[in-house]
Write a protein that holds these residues in place. Structure first.
Motif, PDB file in Angstrom:
ATOM      1  N   THR A 130      -3.549  16.283  28.582  1.00  0.00           N
ATOM      2  CA  THR A 130      -2.347  17.113  28.693  1.00  0.00           C
ATOM      3  C   THR A 130      -1.104  16.251  28.516  1.00  0.00           C
ATOM      4  N   ILE A 131      -1.073  15.084  29.145  1.00  0.00           N
ATOM      5  CA  ILE A 131       0.059  14.160  28.998  1.00  0.00           C
ATOM      6  C   ILE A 131       0.218  13.775  27.533  1.00  0.00           C
ATOM      7  N   ARG A 132      -0.888  13.385  26.891  1.00  0.00           N
ATOM      8  CA  ARG A 132      -0.832  13.016  25.471  1.00  0.00           C
ATOM      9  C   ARG A 132      -0.317  14.174  24.623  1.00  0.00           C
ATOM     10  N   ASN A 133      -0.792  15.368  24.894  1.00  0.00           N
ATOM     11  CA  ASN A 133      -0.397  16.555  24.136  1.00  0.00           C
ATOM     12  C   ASN A 133       1.106  16.820  24.277  1.00  0.00           C
ATOM     13  N   ILE A 134       1.620  16.731  25.481  1.00  0.00           N
ATOM     14  CA  ILE A 134       3.045  16.976  25.701  1.00  0.00           C
ATOM     15  C   ILE A 134       3.876  15.860  25.064  1.00  0.00           C
ATOM     16  N   ARG A 135       3.468  14.604  25.252  1.00  0.00           N
ATOM     17  CA  ARG A 135       4.216  13.474  24.677  1.00  0.00           C
ATOM     18  C   ARG A 135       4.278  13.539  23.150  1.00  0.00           C
ATOM     19  N   ALA A 136       3.239  14.088  22.531  1.00  0.00           N
ATOM     20  CA  ALA A 136       3.180  14.143  21.071  1.00  0.00           C
ATOM     21  C   ALA A 136       4.266  15.029  20.464  1.00  0.00           C
ATOM     22  N   SER A 137       4.808  15.938  21.246  1.00  0.00           N
ATOM     23  CA  SER A 137       5.790  16.883  20.686  1.00  0.00           C
ATOM     24  C   SER A 137       7.041  17.046  21.540  1.00  0.00           C
ATOM     25  N   CYS A 138       7.325  16.089  22.412  1.00  0.00           N
ATOM     26  CA  CYS A 138       8.448  16.280  23.342  1.00  0.00           C
ATOM     27  C   CYS A 138       9.770  15.699  22.861  1.00  0.00           C
TER      28      CYS A 138
END
Length: 160
Positions: free
Chosen positions: A6-14
């Protein structure tokens, strides 16, 4: 919830609303904001070679973590909310919704993940933790356009 993914997913598009290296905020048990400079935090068993995600996972064992999923601004008189996340969204709100959720300043919205758990709350924080009264505020769950849109955006970011 798979917190690391989830952290990786959010960081990828933040990067549309926050620097990826300043993504997560530590939130104390009274909901006040702490630091978001995860790469400079010491202690918690963090090693220099740890990735951002691994550092955050180690901190999460002892601290509540807020992960912003977007930023929002409200325009009074026209009862409008602009949301900046992976995509930009413009919502027309009823007066009731606007009164319930609006804020006079830009706010980040996302999830507060309780320490050492997968339990989370949906809410908002100040854009930075510079002020002594910067804090997390949970959104009251309601079946309305604003809450449903925020939840929909968040649900797309959480990896199970």
């Amino acid at each position: 919830m798979n917190l690391s993914e989830t952290i990786r997913n959010i960081r990828a598009s933040c990067d549309n609303y926050v620097d990826p290296n300043l993504l997560a905020f530590i939130i104390d048990d009274d909901n006040y904001m702490g630091t978001n400079n995860i790469l400079e935090i010491e202690g918690y068993g963090i090693e220099d070679s740890d990735s951002y995600e691994k550092r955050l996972m180690k901190i999460h064992e002892s601290e509540n973590i807020f992960l912003p999923v977007g930023m929002m601004t409200f325009m009074p008189i026209i009862n409008e909310c602009d949301i900046f996340s992976s995509e930009d969204i413009n919502l027309q709100l009823t007066q009731d919704e606007f009164d319930e959720y609006a804020d006079s300043e830009e706010k980040l919205f996302g999830i507060l993940i309780k320490k050492y758990s997968d339990d989370y709350l949906i809410g908002k924080t100040d854009v930075c933790s510079c002020s002594i009264d910067s804090s997390f505020e949970e959104f009251k769950k309601r079946d309305c356009v604003f809450y449903n849109k925020i939840k929909e955006i968040i649900d797309k970011k959480i990896i199970y």
